[in-house]
Design a protein around this motif. Sequence first.
Motif, PDB file in Angstrom:
ATOM      1  N   TYR A 133      26.824  33.242 120.957  1.00 11.72           N
ATOM      2  CA  TYR A 133      27.089  34.720 120.877  1.00 11.72           C
ATOM      3  C   TYR A 133      26.181  35.319 121.783  1.00 11.72           C
ATOM      4  O   TYR A 133      25.204  34.970 123.183  1.00 11.72           O
ATOM      5  CB  TYR A 133      25.534  35.230 119.398  1.00 11.72           C
ATOM      6  N   THR A 190      18.499  39.851 117.507  1.00 11.18           N
ATOM      7  CA  THR A 190      19.252  40.082 116.704  1.00 11.18           C
ATOM      8  C   THR A 190      20.651  40.324 116.953  1.00 11.18           C
ATOM      9  O   THR A 190      20.841  41.148 118.489  1.00 11.18           O
ATOM     10  CB  THR A 190      18.890  41.987 115.915  1.00 11.18           C
ATOM     11  N   ASP A 192      25.041  41.058 116.239  1.00  9.18           N
ATOM     12  CA  ASP A 192      25.521  41.910 115.104  1.00  9.18           C
ATOM     13  C   ASP A 192      26.816  40.674 115.138  1.00  9.18           C
ATOM     14  O   ASP A 192      27.088  40.929 116.861  1.00  9.18           O
ATOM     15  CB  ASP A 192      26.324  43.098 115.793  1.00  9.18           C
ATOM     16  N   SER A 204      30.434  44.322 110.133  1.00 12.63           N
ATOM     17  CA  SER A 204      29.515  43.391 110.969  1.00 12.63           C
ATOM     18  C   SER A 204      28.405  43.225 110.236  1.00 12.63           C
ATOM     19  O   SER A 204      28.293  43.939 109.627  1.00 12.63           O
ATOM     20  CB  SER A 204      29.365  43.590 112.597  1.00 12.63           C
ATOM     21  N   LYS A 205      27.855  42.489 109.997  1.00 14.10           N
ATOM     22  CA  LYS A 205      26.622  41.360 109.924  1.00 14.10           C
ATOM     23  C   LYS A 205      25.939  41.693 111.087  1.00 14.10           C
ATOM     24  O   LYS A 205      25.752  40.775 111.751  1.00 14.10           O
ATOM     25  CB  LYS A 205      26.522  41.183 108.843  1.00 14.10           C
ATOM     26  N   ARG A 206      24.225  42.069 110.385  1.00 11.88           N
ATOM     27  CA  ARG A 206      22.887  40.954 111.556  1.00 11.88           C
ATOM     28  C   ARG A 206      22.409  40.387 110.944  1.00 11.88           C
ATOM     29  O   ARG A 206      22.537  40.054 109.602  1.00 11.88           O
ATOM     30  CB  ARG A 206      21.950  42.436 111.678  1.00 11.88           C
ATOM     31  N   GLU A 208      19.467  37.151 112.728  1.00 14.99           N
ATOM     32  CA  GLU A 208      18.690  37.062 112.937  1.00 14.99           C
ATOM     33  C   GLU A 208      18.610  36.156 113.969  1.00 14.99           C
ATOM     34  O   GLU A 208      17.984  35.195 113.025  1.00 14.99           O
ATOM     35  CB  GLU A 208      17.323  37.266 112.520  1.00 14.99           C
TER      36      GLU A 208
END
Length: 408
Positions: A133, A190, A192, A204-206, A208
């Motif tokens: 990511y 964090t 996205d 999109s989704k978040r 952690e």
Amino acid sequence: MNPMDQLRAARPAHLDTPVDARTRAAELSAAMAGPRRDEARRARRTRNARPAWVLGGLATAAAATAVAVTLTGTGGPVPLTTPHAALSAPSSDRPVVRLSAKQVLLAAAESSLKAPATTGAYWYIESEDGSAYEAGDKVRYVVHSTGRGRTWVARSPHGTSWWVSQDLGAKPAPGSEDAWKRDGSPTTWTIDVPAPKADDKGASKRIELDDKAGRPSGNPINVGDKVFDLAGRNVSVAELRSLPATAGALKARLLQGYAGHGTESGESMDADSWLYQVTSGLLSDMPVKPAVRAAAYKVLAGLEGVRSLGEVTDALGREGQGIARAENWSGGDFERQIIIDPATGILLTDQIVAVHPSGAYAWAKPGTATWWHAVVKAEWTDDKPVKVDPPGGEPVKAGSTDSEPAKA
């Protein structure tokens, strides 16, 4: 020199040395860095016993959680990197042997036929999965999130199949350490990521990420006797054991599930890309007979667009022969790569590598592995599952409930 003789000459000697469970565990601890624990729990609570080894579209795979070993052409070779280090031919004084993709795959088919037929109460899979990511507030860099999966699939249709996953934490990717320090050396991120469904374009989704390892979590995975997703359909161990053992018949059987899109998403996918993905998943994780494994390699060898990467190293540092095929997704051009040991017929790693990424994946440099699935062990065993009771708690040995019928 025929392909098998060439492979024997090129094969690293250490691959012929048996590795005991303790050594494997030590290698696992050194190599992993963990998936998202909350997502992992949700992934296993899907309605139709679709384990996380099922591979869908790129958006799904990039956001996939760890679990417990698949045409639009892009032209020339992809500059390769593994999730943890540059993919390259191993340093050695011996000459590099470069076989064609067809030679490698047919050699793997031949080796699969020679594999001994084994049996046991459970098909056991131990694996590592990971995702890359882009992260950072002050400066952007790449973070790796990886994890361990262990799966026990009951041979008996009345047994309970069990899955345990552990989040081992996230960390900066190799080469990103300096940027991470400039960002203040954070221990949480964090992120996205694209929504997993193709019809949620732009969404999109978040998630952690945390550098701390989580406790193991797990749950039963079967719905009745259905424990695997093959070609978009839930199947039992018995159905897998009865798959046809010739390339033509196996290809026809798999294509019965093709509907013009990925098995886990509605994103358009051509038949050969779909077949490459589904067949690789079968080879990676499923308890099929040696002759069916051989047929699966022959199916891959017969596809257009497969190319050889030569001898490469996977995310766990294991050497094998790389095979790749170009795939085009809504997030740009990528390659689906598998790394195999043709001398044994073992598929070591399946991964998605950026070629010309765009949109949500524009940050990925060409050659970046955005997702990977490395199989550490796949074998029949009589050892009972090490369950987690309650979920998220400490593992305990399975009891007599393993012989009880599964509840949907």
